[in-house]
Design an enzyme around this catalytic site. Structure first.
Site, PDB file in Angstrom:
ATOM      1  CE  LYS A  27      38.543  53.805  46.133  1.00 20.75           C
ATOM      2  NZ  LYS A  27      37.716  52.637  46.465  1.00 20.75           N
TER       3      LYS A  27
ATOM      4  CB  THR B 230      18.164  45.636  47.453  1.00 22.70           C
ATOM      5  OG1 THR B 230      18.297  44.219  47.279  1.00 22.70           O
ATOM      6  CG2 THR B 230      16.799  46.077  46.969  1.00 22.70           C
ATOM      7  N   GLY B 231      21.661  45.741  46.796  1.00 24.53           N
ATOM      8  CA  GLY B 231      23.004  45.891  47.345  1.00 24.53           C
ATOM      9  C   GLY B 231      23.310  45.069  48.585  1.00 24.53           C
TER      10      GLY B 231
ATOM     11  CG  LEU C 274      44.581  46.118  53.067  1.00 24.63           C
ATOM     12  CD1 LEU C 274      45.053  45.256  51.903  1.00 24.63           C
ATOM     13  CD2 LEU C 274      45.697  46.286  54.095  1.00 24.63           C
TER      14      LEU C 274
ATOM     15  N   GLY D 276      33.696  41.868  55.515  1.00 24.91           N
ATOM     16  CA  GLY D 276      32.830  41.391  54.436  1.00 24.91           C
ATOM     17  C   GLY D 276      31.462  42.060  54.502  1.00 24.91           C
TER      18      GLY D 276
ATOM     19  CG  ASP E 196      27.545  44.612  46.322  1.00 25.66           C
ATOM     20  OD1 ASP E 196      28.191  44.390  45.279  1.00 25.66           O
ATOM     21  OD2 ASP E 196      27.953  45.346  47.240  1.00 25.66           O
TER      22      ASP E 196
ATOM     23  CG  MET F  89      29.749  41.722  47.158  1.00 28.66           C
ATOM     24  SD  MET F  89      29.448  41.939  48.910  1.00 28.66           S
ATOM     25  CE  MET F  89      27.968  40.980  49.132  1.00 28.66           C
TER      26      MET F  89
ATOM     27  CG  HIS G  47      59.579  56.887  25.924  1.00 34.53           C
ATOM     28  ND1 HIS G  47      59.939  56.062  26.966  1.00 34.53           N
ATOM     29  CD2 HIS G  47      60.491  57.896  25.893  1.00 34.53           C
ATOM     30  CE1 HIS G  47      61.036  56.543  27.528  1.00 34.53           C
ATOM     31  NE2 HIS G  47      61.386  57.657  26.907  1.00 34.53           N
TER      32      HIS G  47
END
Ligand SMILES: Cc1cc2nc3c(=O)[nH]c(=O)nc-3n(C[C@H](O)[C@H](O)[C@H](O)COP(=O)(O)OP(=O)(O)OC[C@H]3O[C@@H](n4cnc5c(N)ncnc54)[C@H](O)[C@@H]3O)c2cc1C
Length: 477
Positions: A59, A155-156, A198, A283, A324, A330, A456
């Site tokens: 990000k 542990t992901g 992406l 993945g 995960d 995930m 608004h």
């Protein structure tokens, strides 16, 4: 000397683990959290994939690269002329690293604040549980064995490599390498048009790469509502991402300073493409490396995830697993919710994770966010529904922002009007989706949202209008 004794030991300090540790400490338990991630200086870097090579750094780079793109392409329209615009990639990456470090340090601070004892090293089950609980052996900067009455494994996951094309993080990149490229590649290949592909493709396209995305599936963003996915495909293609669907990768060969990918395109025709770098985002696989799962008989499922029930209980007494490394999406916030729920269950409370209202976000530009069912899912299960959409083109705030692409789409039950799904492609979709999550948690109807006063001008008015569109009552379109 006897081992240090803890009520709860959490293995892994990603979003699942560190949040579980904090919640368990809040509930009055003595808690330790063990994590092996090190920063460039060898110090602890808690936060897991999310903080170090996932959500946060991606990000940061998405934000920086978007600023760069705006400065080059959109400022003019706002009456801001920029001359001599140039990219300082080194500074951009440095800023990203600073943001990561702030998050690492924030977690260490939170551990101190909540009296969670942190160990820097790899944790493994030392053997079966005795009277003192499970012995957990820590190896790394800290080296000792501690005892745990309750163990939470968080542990992901690790990036999945293409067979025969191991990551070297120089030419063939996982997310780790994709977030640390030191010069903008002229020609970048991305295998896998999922969220990570992406997002990473968008970063490097904005910074000047020619980006080609090769996807094995014949449909674009198959998990996304079809109407939204179609819009996304159109917009991303217009931005310059070359997306090829239905590709079958035959080989990936590394040269001295490039990577050759041979694949069959959707028509079955052989294509040879040469890239300066190749990101592989096909993945992620659960990470149980070195945990000593077999030593204690911890059961894994057929795909290598730690097998858990709906409450995140493993087959071993007092051993839980979240995030995960277990089934389910995930996503960092899913890991966090499971972490909180498990800590509360250990305390005898009734923690709960509602899988039906987990929001999904893709932080491309425009962003894509959704919660609940897609239109294709409702059709497949035969649920009667009504759909309502509202385009950002007709939203005053979006016009003022200069960001009018996309729409909000509501799906509501045809007879009860209960909201079944909300899908957004457009500016700040990641923030807008929260209203839909709250609404669905409270089992709201589309009419409920339609009758709520929205500020608004705000993008959220598009949400209200999409709810009105369910009954064909939009006011501004
Ligand atoms: C590029 C990218 C972008 C992403 N963006 C988003 C996003 O925007 N939003 C979102 O929700 N999700 C995003 N994700 C997914 C998100 O990062 C994961 O879902 C999340 O990190 C999972 O959290 P976790 O706690 O289960 O595991 P992890 O974050 O992977 O943490 C596991 C931790 O456990 C440690 N560990 C493993 N084994 C041991 C051991 N034996 N002993 C000690 N420590 C151990 C690891 O070092 C690691 O620190 C992204 C992922 C990637 C790769």
């Amino acid at each position: 000397m006897s081992n240090k004794q803890f009520d709860v030991v959490v293995i892994g300090a990603g979003p699942g683990g560190y949040i579980a540790a904090i919640r368990a400490a809040q509930l009055g338990f003595s808690v330790a959290c063990v994590d092996e991630w090190s920063n460039a200086k060898g110090g602890p870097a808690p936060g897991g994939t999310c903080t170090n090579v996932g959500c946060i750094p991606s990000k940061a780079l998405l934000q920086s690269s978007e600023h760069y793109e705006h400065a080059g392409h959109s400022f003019k329209e706002h009456g801001i002329d920029v001359s001599g615009l140039s990219l300082n990639l080194g500074q951009m990456v440095k800023r990203k690293d600073t943001v990561v470090k702030q998050n690492n340090d924030g977690i260490l601070f939170l551990f101190k604040k909540n009296k969670v004892t942190f160990f820097h090293g790899r944790a493994a089950f030392g053997g079966a549980a005795g009277a003192e609980g499970y012995p957990i052996a820590i190896a790394g900067k800290d080296n000792e064995t501690i005892n745990a009455k309750q163990v939470i494994i968080a542990t992901g996951s690790n990036a999945r490599a293409l067979p025969g094309a191991e990551f070297d993080e120089k030419l063939i990149l996982s997310n780790t390498g994709a977030l640390a490229i030191d010069a903008v590649p002229a020609n970048l290949g991305v295998i896998g048009a999922g969220v990570i592909g992406l997002e990473m493709g968008s970063v490097w396209r904005r910074l000047g790469s020619k980006v080609t995305v090769l996807e094995g599936l014949p449909t674009f963003l198959g998990a996304v509502d079809e109407q939204i996915a179609k819009e996304a495909h159109k917009l991303f293609t217009k931005q310059g991402l070359a997306i090829s669907l239905g590709c079958k990768i035959n080989s990936v060969t590394k040269g001295a300073d490039n990577v050759t990918v041979e694949y069959a395109d959707a028509k079955g025709e052989a294509v040879t493409a040469v890239f300066d770098k190749l990101i592989v985002s096909i993945g992620r696989t659960p990470n149980t490396n070195g945990l000593g799962a077999d030593k204690v008989g911890l059961a894994l499922d057929e795909r290598g995830f730690i097998a858990v029930d709906g409450d995140c209980k493993t087959n071993l007494p007092n051993v839980w697993a979240v995030g995960d490394v277990v089934r389910g999406p995930m996503l960092a916030h899913k890991a966090e919710e499971e972490g909180v729920a498990v800590a509360e269950r250990i305390a005898g409370q009734h923690g709960h994770t509602n899988f039906d209202t987990i929001p999904w976000v893709i932080y491309t530009s425009p962003e894509i966010a959704w919660v609940g069912k897609t239109e294709q899912q409702l059709k497949a299960e035969g649920t009667p529904y009504k759909a309502g959409t509202f385009p950002f083109l007709a939203n005053g705030r979006a016009r003022a922002l200069g960001d009018t692409s996309g729409m909000v789409k509501f799906l509501a039950h045809a007879t009860t009007d209960e909201i079944l799904g909300v899908h957004i492609i457009g500016p700040m979709a990641s923030e807008l989706i929260s209203e839909a999550v709250v609404a669905m948690e409270f089992k709201a109807s589309a009419e409920d949202i339609a009758r709520i006063c929205h500020a608004h001008p705000s993008l959220s008015e598009a949400t209200k209008e999409a709810a009105l569109a369910i009954d064909k009552r939009t006011l501004n379109f």
